[in-house]
Design an enzyme around this catalytic site. Sequence first.
Site, PDB file in Angstrom:
ATOM      1  N   TYR A   1       5.414  14.606  -7.780  1.00 11.14           N
ATOM      2  CA  TYR A   1       4.999  13.984  -9.033  1.00 11.14           C
ATOM      3  C   TYR A   1       3.663  14.581  -9.482  1.00 11.14           C
ATOM      4  O   TYR A   1       2.771  14.831  -8.674  1.00 11.14           O
ATOM      5  CB  TYR A   1       4.892  12.473  -8.830  1.00 11.14           C
TER       6      TYR A   1
ATOM      7  N   ARG B   1      -9.524  -9.939  -3.503  1.00 16.54           N
ATOM      8  CA  ARG B   1      -9.432  -8.515  -3.162  1.00 16.54           C
ATOM      9  C   ARG B   1      -8.958  -8.336  -1.725  1.00 16.54           C
ATOM     10  O   ARG B   1      -8.187  -7.426  -1.416  1.00 16.54           O
ATOM     11  CB  ARG B   1     -10.792  -7.824  -3.360  1.00 16.54           C
TER      12      ARG B   1
END
Length: 426
Positions: free
Chosen positions: A139, A87
């Site tokens: 968007y 991560r």
Amino acid sequence: MTEDVHLDSNVPGNPAYHFTIVPPGTPARAGWTERAPLVPGAGLATQCVHAGVQPDPAYGAVMPPIYQSSTFAFRDVCTNAGYDYTRSGNPTRAALEEAIATLEGGAGATCTTTGMAAVLVALNLLPHGSHLLCTVDCYGGTFRTLEHARQAYGLEVTYLDLADLGAVERALRPNTGMVWIETPSNPLLRLTDIRAVTELAHRRGALVVVDNTFLSPALQRPFEHGADLVVHSTTKYLNGHSDVVGGAVVAPRDRTALLQRIQSMNNLLGTSQGPHDAFLVLRGLKTLALRVKAHEAGARRVAAFLAGHPEVARVHYPGLASHPQHALARAQQRGFGAMLSFELRDGRPDRVDHVLRTLRWFTLAESLGGVESLVAHPASMTHASMTPEARQRAGITDSVIRLSIGIEEPEDLLGDLDRALASLPA
């Protein structure tokens, strides 16, 4: 024949094997070891192939390995080889981040699970009580996220046509922390003068973020016009094969603190891209320069065909000389891209649906930027999350049809469109 005889002298372990074998990690002496410093100054196609990628130092793999590991062994107490947990950092993802940053002319990048995760990373840089200006026909997913942040976290949001510089200047507030630019916008292909808006924003100390998904760094490099961050849905042109989702946030050169902030935010949010997905995007990047040329060549043909068709009222494509911002596109971009939208002269729902259902080479699907051509109906698909009022304000009518032009033979695409338009119901 004895059991220990190899039929192939190229098999390692055969006494006749004619290559010298050295331990993994032995320093190489071949010329490719001197390649990396050349990449930043190389041409676009060369950068696409080599940015972020050197043969693996362990075994010489030409493509970087997929480091499919969640954790990494420490070499000693408080000592590792640069990675401890995927991560926080992964060698495969790091290669992709270096490649994207190189192509954008930036200092570094952080890659995320999706394009929307990249949006979240950028937005989370804003302190509580901030105000944000956004492209009016952004968007639909970005709109949905901004509205959620507005309602749940008190983010103040103003949507406006960023081409109206007077309106931009009037809309800036003392607490404006960010201006969010999509250029060209989705789905109406409106352009924003990045440099002009950046100058206005910087006077107020606001960050300027440019979503460069529609053009990619092959056709537009926002840092050259003063932008502070560049955002990508790497799902689209950077990957180019419709087989992975991902995102990226890129920081410019000489902004080390900003780069560290986006990297830390990605780690904090847990939105870091996995190594296999990063590998796929890195693979796609290698052909970006070639694909973009084919995409745009087809888009120019399609836009010209639609612009001259009697059933078409408007074509939204900056590559057309008739586009109101054609001159800005020529000045700010390196090309016009492969996204366009159009509206029928009689945009009744049954006629729009006829086009969507009749096209054969264009797949009815969301997303964009893959090698295959797609057709979408923004009002019911990509921008369905916008309220009707927001779509009306943005000019996204129910008659708008969006096309993502792939790399098929343009003649096949033109024939497909001609057949659909010729058979429209009266």
